[in-house]
Every structure is written in C-alpha cells, then in structure tokens.
Design an enzyme around this catalytic site. Structure first.
Site, PDB file in Angstrom:
ATOM      1  N   GLU A 183       9.709  -6.278  -0.477  1.00  8.68           N
ATOM      2  CA  GLU A 183       9.018  -5.071  -0.967  1.00  8.68           C
ATOM      3  C   GLU A 183       9.875  -4.299  -1.961  1.00  8.68           C
ATOM      4  O   GLU A 183      10.085  -3.084  -1.827  1.00  8.68           O
ATOM      5  CB  GLU A 183       8.618  -4.180   0.208  1.00  8.68           C
ATOM      6  CG  GLU A 183       7.572  -4.825   1.103  1.00  8.68           C
ATOM      7  CD  GLU A 183       7.034  -3.907   2.203  1.00  8.68           C
ATOM      8  OE1 GLU A 183       7.737  -2.966   2.599  1.00  8.68           O
ATOM      9  OE2 GLU A 183       5.891  -4.133   2.659  1.00  8.68           O
ATOM     10  N   GLU A 377       2.589 -10.689   4.258  1.00  8.59           N
ATOM     11  CA  GLU A 377       2.498  -9.659   5.306  1.00  8.59           C
ATOM     12  C   GLU A 377       1.120  -9.036   5.246  1.00  8.59           C
ATOM     13  O   GLU A 377       0.641  -8.675   4.166  1.00  8.59           O
ATOM     14  CB  GLU A 377       3.517  -8.524   5.089  1.00  8.59           C
ATOM     15  CG  GLU A 377       4.907  -8.825   5.536  1.00  8.59           C
ATOM     16  CD  GLU A 377       5.815  -7.598   5.473  1.00  8.59           C
ATOM     17  OE1 GLU A 377       5.345  -6.484   5.776  1.00  8.59           O
ATOM     18  OE2 GLU A 377       6.986  -7.776   5.127  1.00  8.59           O
TER      19      GLU A 377
END
Ligand code: BGP
Length: 478
Positions: A183, A377
C-alpha cells in the site's frame, strides 16, 4: 450471470508477518515497527495518526498483540494444511525484514530468520501453493526508525537493496511472485506504517512523506531489476491501496475535486511504478504544497528501467468526497477520508461496503496501464460469534465476498486482465489499524481475544467451506 475466471486463476488468501507470526523476539529477530504499536482501536489509531510517536514499549500502559500474533511462527504447518484443504493456489505472506536483518543495517543476514521462511516455502510447495511475497509490509526494523528516521533517509535505499538481494538469492527456486512496498500510496496518510517515521509536525508531513516515497520508488526499481536478474521468470509487482473517488454530486467543482484527489491518491504512485516517470500533474501539486524532492543523478533513469510487471492492490472501500465539507461531514467518511455515501452501508468499523467500486477500480486501473492486475487484499472485518456447538455462521462475510467476487467477474468480462484474488486475513489475525483480534477477516477462526486470552486453537467457519467450493469451481459457484 455466471462469472468466468481465467484458467490458472490464483485463488488464495493474504497475510502479513507482523500480524500473524508472533514470536517477536525468537529466532534472532530484531524489533520492528509493529512491535511498538499498542493494541486497541482508540490507542492505535490515535497514535498512528498523531505526530511525534514515542517508540518505547510500555507494558504498564498498553497491550502489544503483535508480539504473539496468532503464533503462526510455531503453527504454520497446521495453518498451511488448512489453506491446502480450501484448495488455495497461492498464499500471500510478507517477510519480516527484522528476522533477516535484525537491525536493518547489518552486513550479514540472520541465518535463523532465513531458515524459517525456507521451511514455510517448503511447506507450501508440498501442497503446490504458490507463495506471493510482500517484501515490506508495515514492519520497518525499529533501529532504522530510531537511528535513521525511516524512509526519509536515503540510507534505507542501500539497506533495502542488501535485504532484497539476500531474499532473491536465497529463495530463487522457491518464490516467483514478489511485491515491493505494501500500500505504498497510503504513505502520506499514515507515514508511520509505510515509511517508518512519525511526522514531527503537520507542516513537515507532506514534504517528508514524498521524499520518503521517492526513496521507495528508487528502492523498488532497483528491486525489480535485481529480481529479474537473479530470478529469471520472476514477476514483481507494486502494491497500492485503491479506492475510487466519487464526487458527492454533479456540481462540477466537486467532480473536479474528486478527480484531483483520485489522481494524487490512486494514480501518482502507480504512474511512477508502471510508467517509470513522475506524472505531469504532480509538479503543480508539489509547487502549491511547497514540496521539493531531493534526487540523485541516475534516480530517474533507474525508475524508468525498473518498472513493475503487474499491479497488485487492496480494495476495501470507495471514497465519496466534495470540495467544501461542513464540520459535521468531516469524519463521517471512510478511514481514508471523504464524506458519507448515502447509497452505501458500512461495516461495524465504519468502512463503506461497495462491491461495484471494485469493478470500477479494476476498470480504471486497466484502462490507465494495460498491465495485469492482482487483487491481493479484500474482505470484511467483523465480529464473529462461536455457537455452543463450536460452529461460526459468518453469512455476512460470505455475502460480502460473493458480491466482490461477482464484481471481479464482471470486470474480467469487461476485458480486464486479472491474475488472481487473495482475500485479506484468510485466517484471523491482528488488525493493522486497530490492533484488535476481534476485527476478524478469516475463513479460519483463531481462539485469541483482545485481552490476550485464548488457546490459539484454529477452527473452520462456514465461509471456509463456501470458499473451498468457490475455488473448486473456479468461481462459477458463488
Ligand atoms: C490493509 C493492510 C493490512 C490489513 C488490512 C485490513 O490496509 O495492508 O495489513 O490489516 O488493511 O485493515 P485492518 O487490519 O486495519 O482492518
């Protein structure tokens, strides 16, 4: 409509070392960021988003759930057998940097740490489960944070290069798929997680975050080059947190605002990773926010030459936003900001549930880059109830996943090239943002509670059997 996924689609689940391994002082491991993060929604979020974080462990004030995690370090064989029972084709895990280099700046790696991941990869290989390895997932060695100030410091590029070189050489016959920084674009929101520093003040937050990001771009490009050299045929991706930004209404001022926010948040890092260039729009943003990036000769060439093979991303929610928010509207949106979307329901943690947003995300990314995508995810953090007979009927989780998988199927039908899907926290683990065990994502329940009690016993939830069938039918039966 029956959704169709490509042959060889990589179904599986995702985790991160600091959230499940535990054994925080075993095997020669050094401390890392997660080891100093307290448990509990209030404490952790507040500290994560504050300035001037104190990096000491103070057990008289806080609990530290990551120290034990779910004890994967000692129970990985049992866990991998359960993943195999569900039919996983892939398992996403991260390597804890401080198991390999306890302080981060040593010249020689820690053999015990390397051997641990060898055993994990060998166990996965027994069941033909392909590892998908995140090299850096919110677990910067504490020494690099305290002594060097985290990724603000250029020195980390060199330490990271040493770390990845060791990983690629050691695991070259075992790992084909790699992700560099988890991320990466979340950095400006919570620099502590990705960049390993707590901003000194709000004034320095952006400058330091973008400087840290530049160092990570250089480090990632170097990793891509090294990976390709050391492991022919390897595929190395970037990892983004992606949230489509919707305008609150059709007011062009709001539409423009949403578009600009999306460019900075969703597109900037992807543009650098995939196109190998800083995008044109960032100059004005840097100018208007007084951001000056220090670069060394050769950085831009390296970034150009070290572009990623695919994009992986997390998708939990979309974001709805408007230019001028009233004080009441601020804070009503998702974790990543914005305002409340009147069309969406939210989870118990206030994360808005938006499966259509995943189809939008996939199409936006594929239109922009035309490289393969990987959803690494996605999932629902929820409270689970264990019935008297031991069963856990998590129909809410099944509904969430079903709708998101359908949306992916639609995107594949739209023409998006999709490599796979690893749902987050396939086995219950410690939440990253809240440090709770009770925010559960798993198909596998772990008996570990917020107060630290529990046996660590594993059991299958209803979603376990459901996901097994999804994989068996390659997504045709949802
Ligand atoms: C992502 C992180 C994960 C993870 C997940 C769920 O941002 O990459 O590490 O935990 O979100 O978030 P949380 O654990 O806060 O519910």
């Amino acid at each position: 409509m029956t959704v169709k996924f490509p042959e060889g689609f990589l179904w599986g689940g995702a985790t991160a070392a600091n959230q499940l391994e535990g054994a925080y002082k075993e095997g020669g491991k050094g401390l890392n960021l997660a080891d100093v993060l307290p448990g509990g929604k209030e404490n952790r979020l507040k500290l994560l988003s504050s300035t001037g974080f104190d990096f000491e462990i103070d057990k008289s004030k806080y609990t530290y759930p990551n120290h034990e995690g779910i004890d994967f370090y000692h129970r990985y064989k049992e866990d991998i057998a359960l993943f195999a029972e569900m039919g996983f084709k892939t398992f996403r895990l991260s390597i804890a940097w401080s198991r390999i280099f306890p302080n981060g700046d040593e010249l020689e790696p820690n053999e015990e740490g390397l051997a641990f991941y060898d055993s994990v990869f060998d166990e996965l290989a027994k069941y033909n489960i392909e590892p998908l390895v995140t090299i850096a997932h919110y677990e910067t060695p504490l020494h690099l944070i305290k002594e060097y100030g985290g990724w603000r410091n250029r020195k980390l590029v060199e330490f990271f290069e040493r770390y990845v070189t060791v990983l690629f050489n050691r695991y070259k016959d075992k790992v084909k798929y790699w992700l560099t920084f988890n991320e990466i674009n979340g950095a400006t929101h919570m620099p502590l997680f990705g960049l390993g520093f707590s901003p000194e003040s709000e004034e320095t937050r952006l400058q330091d975050s973008f400087q840290g990001l530049h160092h990570q771009f250089v480090a990632s490009a170097k990793a891509v080059q090294l990976g390709h050299e050391i492991i022919p045929g390897s595929e190395i991706g970037c990892m983004l947190i992606y949230a489509p930004v919707y305008s609150f209404d059709s007011n062009p001022e709001n539409v423009l605002y949403a578009e600009q926010e999306a460019r900075i948040f969703n597109n900037f890092c992807g543009d650098v990773h995939v196109r190998g260039e800083y995008p044109a729009f960032i100059d004005r943003y840097f100018r208007e926010n007084d951001i000056n990036i220090e670069m060394e000769d050769g950085d831009l060439e390296l970034i150009k030459e070290g572009t990623v093979d695919f994009i992986s991303f997390s998708y939990y929610m979309s974001r709805t936003d408007k230019k001028n928010k009233t004080p009441e509207e601020i804070g009503q949106g998702n974790l990543i900001g914005g305002v409340k979307n009147p069309f969406l329901e939210a989870s118990d943690w206030g994360w808005e549930i938006d499966p259509v947003g995943l189809r939008i995300a996939l199409n936006e990314l594929y239109d922009r880059y035309q490289v393969p995508l990987f959803v690494v995810e996605n999932g629902l953090g929820a409270y689970d109830k264990v019935e008297e007979d031991g069963s856990i009927n998590d129909d809410y989780r099944i509904d969430f996943l079903r709708e998101h998988i359908k949306a992916m199927g639609e995107a594949v039908d739209d023409g998006v090239e999709l490599m796979g899907y690893t749902s987050w926290g396939c086995i219950d683990l410690v939440s990253a943002s809240s440090g709770e065990m009770s925010k559960r994502y798993g198909f596998i329940y772990v008996d570990k509670q917020d107060d630290g009690s529990g046996t660590f016993d594993r059991s299958r939830k209803k979603s376990f059997y459901w996901y097994k069938n999804v994989i068996d039918t390659n997504g045709e039966e949802l």
